[in-house]
Write a protein that holds these residues in place. Structure first.
Motif, short mmCIF file in Angstrom:
data_model
loop_
_atom_site.label_atom_id
_atom_site.label_comp_id
_atom_site.label_asym_id
_atom_site.label_seq_id
_atom_site.Cartn_x
_atom_site.Cartn_y
_atom_site.Cartn_z
N THR A 85 -9.10 2.03 -5.40
CA THR A 85 -7.72 2.00 -5.86
C THR A 85 -6.87 2.90 -4.99
N ILE A 86 -5.80 2.34 -4.47
CA ILE A 86 -4.87 3.04 -3.58
C ILE A 86 -3.61 3.36 -4.38
N GLN A 87 -3.16 4.59 -4.25
CA GLN A 87 -1.99 5.02 -5.00
C GLN A 87 -0.79 5.17 -4.08
N CYS A 88 0.38 4.85 -4.62
CA CYS A 88 1.62 4.98 -3.87
C CYS A 88 2.67 5.62 -4.78
N GLN A 89 3.15 6.79 -4.35
CA GLN A 89 4.13 7.54 -5.12
C GLN A 89 5.42 7.66 -4.30
N VAL A 90 6.55 7.35 -4.93
CA VAL A 90 7.85 7.43 -4.26
C VAL A 90 8.68 8.50 -4.96
N ASP A 91 9.50 9.20 -4.20
CA ASP A 91 10.25 10.32 -4.80
C ASP A 91 11.54 9.88 -5.47
N SER A 92 11.78 8.58 -5.55
CA SER A 92 12.95 8.07 -6.25
C SER A 92 12.57 6.75 -6.93
N GLN A 93 13.37 6.35 -7.88
CA GLN A 93 13.06 5.12 -8.61
C GLN A 93 13.40 3.90 -7.76
N VAL A 94 12.49 2.97 -7.72
CA VAL A 94 12.70 1.74 -6.96
C VAL A 94 12.38 0.55 -7.84
N THR A 95 13.11 -0.52 -7.63
CA THR A 95 12.93 -1.70 -8.48
C THR A 95 11.59 -2.36 -8.21
N MET A 96 11.33 -2.58 -6.94
CA MET A 96 10.10 -3.28 -6.58
C MET A 96 9.34 -2.52 -5.49
N MET A 97 8.05 -2.74 -5.51
CA MET A 97 7.18 -2.15 -4.51
C MET A 97 6.44 -3.28 -3.81
N PHE A 98 6.43 -3.21 -2.49
CA PHE A 98 5.70 -4.20 -1.71
C PHE A 98 4.39 -3.60 -1.24
N TRP A 99 3.35 -4.40 -1.24
CA TRP A 99 2.06 -3.99 -0.70
C TRP A 99 1.69 -4.92 0.47
N TYR A 100 1.37 -4.28 1.61
CA TYR A 100 1.04 -5.03 2.82
C TYR A 100 -0.39 -4.72 3.25
N ARG A 101 -0.96 -5.65 4.00
CA ARG A 101 -2.26 -5.44 4.63
C ARG A 101 -2.10 -5.62 6.14
N GLN A 102 -2.73 -4.75 6.88
CA GLN A 102 -2.75 -4.86 8.34
C GLN A 102 -4.20 -4.89 8.78
N GLN A 103 -4.70 -6.05 9.08
CA GLN A 103 -6.07 -6.17 9.56
C GLN A 103 -6.17 -5.66 10.99
N SER A 129 -11.79 -4.63 5.43
CA SER A 129 -11.48 -3.46 6.26
C SER A 129 -10.12 -3.67 6.91
N SER A 130 -9.18 -2.82 6.55
CA SER A 130 -7.79 -2.98 6.99
C SER A 130 -7.04 -1.68 6.72
N ILE A 131 -5.79 -1.67 7.14
CA ILE A 131 -4.87 -0.64 6.69
C ILE A 131 -4.00 -1.27 5.60
N TYR A 132 -3.88 -0.58 4.50
CA TYR A 132 -3.05 -1.06 3.39
C TYR A 132 -1.84 -0.14 3.29
N LEU A 133 -0.66 -0.74 3.21
CA LEU A 133 0.58 0.04 3.18
C LEU A 133 1.45 -0.39 2.00
N CYS A 134 2.09 0.61 1.41
CA CYS A 134 3.08 0.31 0.38
C CYS A 134 4.48 0.55 0.97
N SER A 135 5.45 -0.15 0.39
CA SER A 135 6.81 -0.05 0.87
C SER A 135 7.76 -0.32 -0.29
N PRO A 136 8.60 0.66 -0.64
CA PRO A 136 9.53 0.42 -1.74
C PRO A 136 10.64 -0.52 -1.32
N ASP A 137 11.13 -1.25 -2.29
CA ASP A 137 12.22 -2.20 -2.05
C ASP A 137 13.45 -1.46 -1.52
#
Lengths: 115, 116
Positions: A20-38, A88-96
């Motif tokens: 389980t990968i956690q993503c914490q943002v310092d401000s409220q965001v409507t949506m969170m995107f999750w990406y994979r980079q193989q 096996s990849s890099i997983y990235l989160c990105s707030p809207d």
């Protein structure tokens, strides 16, 4: 820009287990995107997580494999289930972004190696 | 559906020389265009963007990009490459007409190698 903290930064996992990968943002965001980079490839959107509703998955990704939680407007988790070496990849989160013309920012990523 | 093409897997340039990293896009409407850079073992960092107005946009470290609507291109340029610029560069597009969530579509990436 938002400060995005992603944990863990890297992990080596046994096949068949889950991470389980956690993503914490310092401000409220409507949506969170999750990406994979193989390895050696571009970023592919896995899913979009909105608080209070089930995540929306892109073609080729399913909830059973990549369950997502979004308990509040500053936090989200992505689980990679029943892992195989192909995960096996890099997983990235990105707030809207605040506005559609605003640049997106990304967490530092989680580098996952499945052995 | 929107898409982005980066035709070169790798671009090699000598330090101090000009460089171009190519990007073409396809969207149904008008685009928002972005360049990102990724250094080894680092996350994605925003470099520059085109929203509207002047077709030439400037970013950090001497990078600039030119939006060309007729050629649907957004090539990244630098008049004098620095060795520290060696990294992986991604072009991305967001469809301005998309009323849904603001999904970014990325190109396949171009590795820039700046040699001494």
């Amino acid at each position: 820009s938002a400060v995005i903290s992603q944990k863990p930064s890297r992990d080596i996992c046994q096949r068949g287990t889950s991470l389980t990968i956690q993503c914490q943002v310092d401000s409220q965001v409507t949506m969170m995107f999750w990406y994979r980079q193989q390895p050696g490839q571009s970023l592919t959107l896995i899913a979009t997580a909105n608080q209070g509703s089930e995540a929306t998955y892109e073609s080729g990704f399913v909830i059973d494999k990549f369950p997502i939680s979004r308990p509040n407007l500053t936090f989200s988790t992505l689980t990679v289930s029943n892992m195989s070496p192909e995960d096996s990849s890099i997983y990235l989160c990105s707030p809207d972004p605040v506005r559609d013309h605003t640049e997106a920012f990304f967490g530092q990523g989680t580098r996952l190696t499945v052995v | 559906a929107q898409s982005v093409a980066q035709p070169e897997d790798q671009v090699n340039v000598a330090e101090g020389n000009p460089l171009t990293v190519k990007c073409t896009y396809s969207v149904s409407g008008n685009p928002y265009l972005f360049w990102y850079v990724q250094y080894p073992n680092r996350g994605l960092q925003f470099l520059l963007k085109y929203i509207t107005g002047d077709n030439l946009v400037k970013g950090s470290y001497g990078f600039e990009a030119e939006f060309n609507k007729s050629q649907t291109s957004f090539h990244l340029k630098n008049p004098s490459a620095l060795g520290s610029a060696s990294a992986l560069y991604f072009c991305a597009v967001r469809d301005r007409e998309n009323t849904g969530f603001q999904k970014l579509v990325f190109g396949t990436g171009t590795r820039l190698l700046v040699s001494p």
